[in-house]
Design an enzyme around this catalytic site. Structure first.
Site, PDB file in Angstrom:
ATOM      1  N   THR A 106       0.838  -1.209   0.000  1.00 51.61           N
ATOM      2  CA  THR A 106       0.000   0.000   0.000  1.00 51.61           C
ATOM      3  C   THR A 106       0.865   1.249   0.000  1.00 51.61           C
ATOM      4  OG1 THR A 106      -1.834  -1.091   1.083  1.00 51.61           O
ATOM      5  CG2 THR A 106      -1.685   1.270   1.402  1.00 51.61           C
ATOM      6  N   SER A 142       1.274  -7.470  -0.961  1.00 49.49           N
ATOM      7  CA  SER A 142       1.940  -8.500  -0.146  1.00 49.49           C
ATOM      8  C   SER A 142       1.070  -9.715   0.152  1.00 49.49           C
ATOM      9  CB  SER A 142       2.527  -7.910   1.136  1.00 49.49           C
ATOM     10  OG  SER A 142       1.560  -7.761   2.137  1.00 49.49           O
ATOM     11  N   THR A 169       1.611  -4.156   4.315  1.00 48.07           N
ATOM     12  CA  THR A 169       1.387  -4.485   5.729  1.00 48.07           C
ATOM     13  C   THR A 169       0.838  -5.902   5.934  1.00 48.07           C
ATOM     14  OG1 THR A 169      -0.880  -3.636   5.690  1.00 48.07           O
ATOM     15  CG2 THR A 169       0.847  -2.083   6.361  1.00 48.07           C
ATOM     16  N   ASP A 170       0.180  -6.429   4.883  1.00 46.79           N
ATOM     17  CA  ASP A 170      -0.586  -7.660   5.119  1.00 46.79           C
ATOM     18  C   ASP A 170       0.276  -8.867   5.504  1.00 46.79           C
ATOM     19  OD1 ASP A 170      -2.993  -6.419   4.834  1.00 46.79           O
ATOM     20  OD2 ASP A 170      -3.331  -7.046   2.761  1.00 46.79           O
TER      21      ASP A 170
HETATM   22  C1  SIN Z   1      -0.211  -5.144   1.008  1.00 46.50           C
HETATM   23  O1  SIN Z   1      -0.013  -5.766   2.039  1.00 46.50           O
HETATM   24  O2  SIN Z   1       0.581  -5.163   0.050  1.00 46.50           O
HETATM   25  C2  SIN Z   1      -1.459  -4.350   0.841  1.00 46.50           C
HETATM   26  C3  SIN Z   1      -1.976  -3.842   2.112  1.00 46.50           C
HETATM   27  C4  SIN Z   1      -1.066  -2.892   2.819  1.00 46.50           C
HETATM   28  O3  SIN Z   1       0.092  -2.693   2.499  1.00 46.50           O
HETATM   29  O4  SIN Z   1      -1.585  -2.271   3.793  1.00 46.50           O
END
Ligand code: SIN
Length: 326
Positions: free
Chosen positions: A13, A63, A96-97
């Site tokens: 993100t 991710s 973050t995922d």
């Molecule tokens: C991801 O994990 O690539 C998408 C979600 C995020 O980064 O918050």
């Protein structure tokens, strides 16, 4: 010698864009290159001080779709850069995922000697780069402050001014900017106006078991390890299906992590199927669905299923993969 700080882009993100600056949810992750991301942070030069910036796009992925091939590529680049005498540390921009999985993976495979005096800091964002109030730039600046702090070492994640170790970090919120938690351990520290305040000492890098060398890990075919959860009405159907599935490109099932209830307990019907799987040569490891705490022996001792102390199901899966690889 001019010191370098290396940025490795993995997507997420933090590199996402939406059609509208007001949209913090309906965006596409992994759209903006790491160079462009860094150029958009006006105070980055000041934060870097006398460090030279080096950047490299290792992957560009949401991710949730992170694959072993991405991890292999990342681990090799991390080791390459850390081995350079003029590199002070590394910042990895990542979604973050699954950031907690990548952080834990790196903490297990990057050789102790490379992490003994340098930090690998994973930075992320809950809002896309196109947001009218993105959190990515602040998080990157905090990661720079952390990576450049005297004595910093080991693999850490920084988000919303809070620093977590690879061992304990867990995403606990799907929307909030402060989306991570370190369970009972608590965060290792905070970044306040560019200054790191630790709550306990830097992560121990020398105690990590590292069951496999990086070279071996990069060349080997990775074993298939799945996670099953115990819940009300859980049966053995999923485990039996996994064991009898025709062999695809993932290869045969080699390991299972069971996310048990409470202190790692398992529904009796699921337990029967797990023992069948174990008898067929599948290694079964116990974990807990609980977000905090860890399985407390002896309630589960001697029943044939081991557990990795305190690791969440997704991290126990990584530990089991690495153990089987070795
Ligand atoms: C991801 O994990 O690539 C998408 C979600 C995020 O980064 O918050």
């Amino acid at each position: 010698m001019t010191k370098k700080l290396v940025f490795l882009g993995m997507g997420g993100t933090i590199a996402g864009t939406a059609a509208s600056a007001a949209d913090n949810v309906g965006y596409r992750a992994a759209q903006v290159g790491v160079d462009q991301l860094l150029q958009a942070i006006p105070t980055l030069g000041t934060a870097l001080g006398c460090h030279e910036l080096v950047s490299e796009q290792v992957a560009q992925v949401d991710s949730k779709d992170m694959a072993f091939t991405h991890w292999k590529a990342l681990a090799l680049r991390v080791c390459h850069h850390l081995a350079q005498a003029d590199v002070s540390g590394l910042v990895i921009t990542h979604g973050t995922d699954t950031i907690e999985e990548t952080a834990f993976f790196l903490s297990q495979v990057v050789p102790t000697a490379l992490l003994a005096s340098k930090a690998v800091v994973l930075a992320c964002a809950m809002r896309p780069a196109s947001s009218m109030s993105p959190d990515g730039p602040r998080n990157v600046l905090d990661a720079v402050a952390l990576a450049c702090t005297e004595g910093a070492k080991g693999v850490m994640v920084v988000c919303a001014g809070t620093i977590h170790t690879a061992q304990h970090v867990q995403k606990i919120h799907p929307y909030r900017l402060d989306a991570f938690d370190s369970g009972d351990a608590g965060p290792i520290g905070y970044v306040e106006e560019g200054v790191v305040r630790l709550t306990y000492p830097w992560p121990k890098t020398e105690d990590v078991r590292r069951p496999i060398t990086l070279e071996k890990m990069a060349q080997a075919a990775w074993p298939r390890v799945e996670i099953v959860t115990s819940y009300v009405g859980a049966s053995g159907a999923i485990v039996r299906a996994l064991c009898s599935a025709p062999q695809g490109s993932e290869g045969p099932l080699r390991g299972l992590v069971v996310a048990g209830t409470g202190n790692g307990t398992i529904h009796a019907d699921l337990d029967v199927a797990l023992r069948e799987a174990q008898a067929m040569g599948v290694k079964v490891v116990r974990s807990t669905r609980c977000a905090w705490g860890q399985i407390v022996p002896p309630s589960v001792l001697g029943d044939g299923f081991s557990h990795f102390e305190g690791l969440s199901p997704v991290k126990a899966r990584i530990a089991l993969i690495l153990e089987l690889l070795a």
